[in-house]
Scaffold this motif. Structure first.
Motif, PDB file in Angstrom:
ATOM      1  N   PHE A  94       0.828  -1.210   0.000  1.00 24.58           N
ATOM      2  CA  PHE A  94       0.000   0.000   0.000  1.00 24.58           C
ATOM      3  C   PHE A  94       0.863   1.260   0.000  1.00 24.58           C
ATOM      4  CE2 PHE A  94      -2.561  -3.192   2.431  1.00 24.58           C
ATOM      5  CZ  PHE A  94      -3.467  -3.462   1.421  1.00 24.58           C
ATOM      6  N   TYR A  95       1.717   1.374  -0.998  1.00 26.16           N
ATOM      7  CA  TYR A  95       2.612   2.531  -1.088  1.00 26.16           C
ATOM      8  C   TYR A  95       1.793   3.807  -1.279  1.00 26.16           C
ATOM      9  CZ  TYR A  95       6.434  -0.756  -1.542  1.00 26.16           C
ATOM     10  OH  TYR A  95       7.340  -1.752  -1.297  1.00 26.16           O
ATOM     11  N   GLY A  96       2.168   4.839  -0.518  1.00 28.21           N
ATOM     12  CA  GLY A  96       1.415   6.075  -0.527  1.00 28.21           C
ATOM     13  C   GLY A  96       0.365   6.117   0.565  1.00 28.21           C
ATOM     14  N   PHE A  97       0.072   4.950   1.152  1.00 28.93           N
ATOM     15  CA  PHE A  97      -0.932   4.875   2.222  1.00 28.93           C
ATOM     16  C   PHE A  97      -0.359   4.207   3.475  1.00 28.93           C
ATOM     17  CE2 PHE A  97      -3.176   4.870  -1.826  1.00 28.93           C
ATOM     18  CZ  PHE A  97      -4.116   5.884  -1.634  1.00 28.93           C
ATOM     19  N   HIS A  98       0.962   4.145   3.585  1.00 30.65           N
ATOM     20  CA  HIS A  98       1.574   3.471   4.723  1.00 30.65           C
ATOM     21  C   HIS A  98       1.240   4.164   6.047  1.00 30.65           C
ATOM     22  CE1 HIS A  98       4.865   0.889   2.571  1.00 30.65           C
ATOM     23  NE2 HIS A  98       3.640   0.408   2.465  1.00 30.65           N
TER      24      HIS A  98
END
Length: 212
Positions: A61-65
């Motif tokens: 979930f890159y960008g939502f870590h």
């Protein structure tokens, strides 16, 4: 603006500092560890937050870590700020080994393989999937036929294996971070409390006594 930077950073500088921050990675790691030790919370709750942050770096979930780490911290009753700081375990130095371990583990568990004949590299599959999203959004206005084949390849060969394969190494690494953090944070907090008590006692001795 009161908090505006005096020296505006160029795009090249931003990219450079993302891969190698000012002062080096050792200074950045020291800053994060220093902030974690000084959090005003129970050591175990802080450590559970660290667990959440480290675990999330093994998810795709890159960008939502940050958001995912906060949610996981709520589930395990961990410190949310510690979880956000814990996500810095994922950085340009660790993302490659994390990605390799997660993908290989995921493909092994799912019994699948990474097909190098279709968009050969990992970045190629990601780029093709993003291109699919872009082109299909434009198709809503142009009437062109939608094609989600590259996105389907990305989901089957990257996202799903990464998601499944990152669970075990993510939990394992998170638990290691948890059990290493608890004694360190506990010792730091006890030492800090001792220093504060010593300073308070010294101030009381210096304070003039009130006459009855």
């Amino acid at each position: 603006m009161v908090f505006r930077r005096r020296d505006k950073r160029s795009t090249g500088r931003l990219v450079r500092e993302f891969f190698y921050p000012r002062g080096g990675w050792s200074r950045a790691a020291y800053y994060v560890s220093h902030r974690l030790r000084r959090l005003p919370d129970d050591p175990r709750r802080i450590a559970r937050g660290i667990f959440a942050g480290v675990f999330v770096t093994f998810t795709p979930f890159y960008g939502f870590h940050f958001l995912t780490a906060a949610l996981v911290a709520r589930v395990v009753n961990g410190n949310i700020l510690a979880a956000l700081l814990g996500t810095f375990f994922g950085n340009p130095l660790t993302y490659v080994p994390i990605g390799v371990v997660s993908l290989k583990t995921g493909h092994f568990l799912l019994g699948t393989e990474f097909d190098e004949t279709v968009h050969r590299s990992l970045f190629g599959k990601v780029y093709a999937a993003l291109s699919d999203v872009k082109e299909n959004l434009l198709a809503l206005f142009t009437g062109a036929p939608a094609d989600w084949s590259s996105l389907a390849v990305y989901y089957g060969e990257v996202f799903l294996p990464y998601l499944v394969g990152g669970i075990c190494p993510g939990i394992l690494t998170g638990l290691i971070a948890y059990y290493l953090s608890v004694p360190v944070i506990t010792a730091y907090q006890n030492r800090r409390k001792g220093r504060l008590k010593t300073k308070l006692a010294a101030l009381r001795k210096k304070a003039p006594r009130r006459r009855p």
